[in-house]
Write an enzyme that holds these catalytic residues in place. Structure first.
Site, PDB file in Angstrom:
ATOM      1  N   LYS A 202      38.829  32.158  52.897  1.00 38.76           N
ATOM      2  CA  LYS A 202      39.456  31.898  54.193  1.00 38.76           C
ATOM      3  C   LYS A 202      38.435  32.132  55.299  1.00 38.76           C
ATOM      4  O   LYS A 202      37.431  32.829  55.124  1.00 38.76           O
ATOM      5  CB  LYS A 202      40.684  32.786  54.426  1.00 38.76           C
ATOM      6  CG  LYS A 202      40.404  34.304  54.464  1.00 38.76           C
ATOM      7  CD  LYS A 202      39.913  34.823  55.809  1.00 38.76           C
ATOM      8  CE  LYS A 202      39.540  36.302  55.752  1.00 38.76           C
ATOM      9  NZ  LYS A 202      38.799  36.770  56.953  1.00 38.76           N
TER      10      LYS A 202
ATOM     11  N   ASP B 249      45.457  41.416  53.835  1.00 34.16           N
ATOM     12  CA  ASP B 249      45.402  39.961  53.936  1.00 34.16           C
ATOM     13  C   ASP B 249      45.747  39.253  52.629  1.00 34.16           C
ATOM     14  O   ASP B 249      45.685  38.033  52.547  1.00 34.16           O
ATOM     15  CB  ASP B 249      44.033  39.487  54.450  1.00 34.16           C
ATOM     16  CG  ASP B 249      42.864  40.037  53.639  1.00 34.16           C
ATOM     17  OD1 ASP B 249      43.111  40.714  52.627  1.00 34.16           O
ATOM     18  OD2 ASP B 249      41.716  39.788  54.035  1.00 34.16           O
TER      19      ASP B 249
END
EC number: 2.7.1.148
Length: 311
Positions: free
Chosen positions: A16, A142
């Site tokens: 990401k 996350d």
């Protein structure tokens, strides 16, 4: 009866980048209150899962720099899921590593989520997305993002997610010095030491920041926006203390067709956006030797509409 010992599953586990990272305050649990936009990119690791009947989690990898013992997030995730589901099966797991370690690209978190998703299917547990996210949030802030994937608003410590609808087709160039890594915990600590006087505690003010990101976050990233920009509060700390990050940002800023550039997460990986993948590829081809001579590994990739996928 199905021969479980021959059952295999393969998963693509993408990295990401942060398209917005705002540190709002400090929570009572010790974590920071954040407002982020996270986006999956197609720089990916690959994991293979195979059931074993020994009740053990066995991890192997082509990466020699990783611990393969119980402190590895993949092993932690597998053991947690196995314990919560009260099953007798184990798993043999092989990780093919492409995402650089300690890079601000959350490869470990992606692998953790991929493990939960993969073993949920391999072991036929039928846990829903909400249950997987609940487990993921106990493993890392996350990791829930990777359970959902694509592009998401991320609030709280990163575990409160809101799906965004976008069809961005940007090309991305990533730069990272392979000899440099950054401690996420240390970066947040340094940020707190410098900027804690700006932290918010009022819930209404925090909600206003969330509301603003909901309403304007995608507009700030739209190609039609003449002031396309990315906010990363942690960059204020890392760039000043890390020459590698400072130089990477400078190199990216000088690329002819660069729309905007930033550091991802707590670094040290930096990235630039281009209008499409073809433009990004041309820029990387033209500058690859320069990046290499300056000490950087480089990649070109695109945004992904989905995150972790079965292959």
């Amino acid at each position: 009866m199905q021969d479980l010992a021959k059952t295999k599953i393969n998963i693509k586990s993408p990295a990401k980048i942060n398209l917005h990272l705002e540190v709002i305050g400090k929570r009572e649990d010790g974590f920071h209150e954040l407002a982020m936009i996270m986006q999956n990119i197609d720089l990916s690791d690959y994991l293979e899962f195979e059931i074993n009947n020994e009740g053990l989690i066995k991890l192997e990898s082509d990466c020699n720099d990783l611990s393969l013992s119980d402190d590895n997030l993949i092993v932690k995730s597998a053991n947690l899921l196995r314990k919560k589901s009260n099953i007798d099966y184990g798993a043999n797991i092989f990780l093919r590593k492409n995402i650089p370690i300690g890079a601000g690209l959350a490869g470990g978190s992606s692998n953790s989520a991929a493990t939960l998703i993969g073993l949920n299917k391999l072991w036929d547990l039928n846990l829903g997305q909400e249950a997987l996210c609940s487990l993921a949030s106990t493993l890392g802030s996350d990791i829930p993002f990777f359970i959902n994937g694509g592009i998401q608003l991320c609030f709280g410590r990163g575990e409160v997610l809101e799906k965004l609808d976008s069809n961005f087709e940007y090309g991305v160039i990533l730069l990272k010095n392979p000899n440099v890594s950054v401690s996420t915990a240390e970066t947040y600590k340094k940020y707190s030491n410098r900027f804690c006087h700006q932290y918010l505690t009022d819930r209404e003010m925090i909600e206003n920041i969330r509301k603003n990101l909901r309403e304007n976050g995608l507009n700030n990233l739209n190609l039609d926006n003449q002031h396309l920009s990315i906010k990363n509060d942690l960059q204020l700390v890392v760039e000043n203390e890390n020459d590698s990050v400072k130089q990477a940002l400078y190199l990216l800023s000088k690329l002819e067709n660069c729309l905007t550039f930033s550091m991802s997460g707590s670094g040290p990986t930096c990235f630039a956006l281009f209008k499409d993948i073809e433009t990004a590829k041309k820029e990387l081809t033209a500058n690859y030797k320069l990046f290499r001579n300056k000490g950087y590994d480089s990649w070109v990739c695109t945004f992904l509409e989905k995150g972790i996928t079965f292959i």
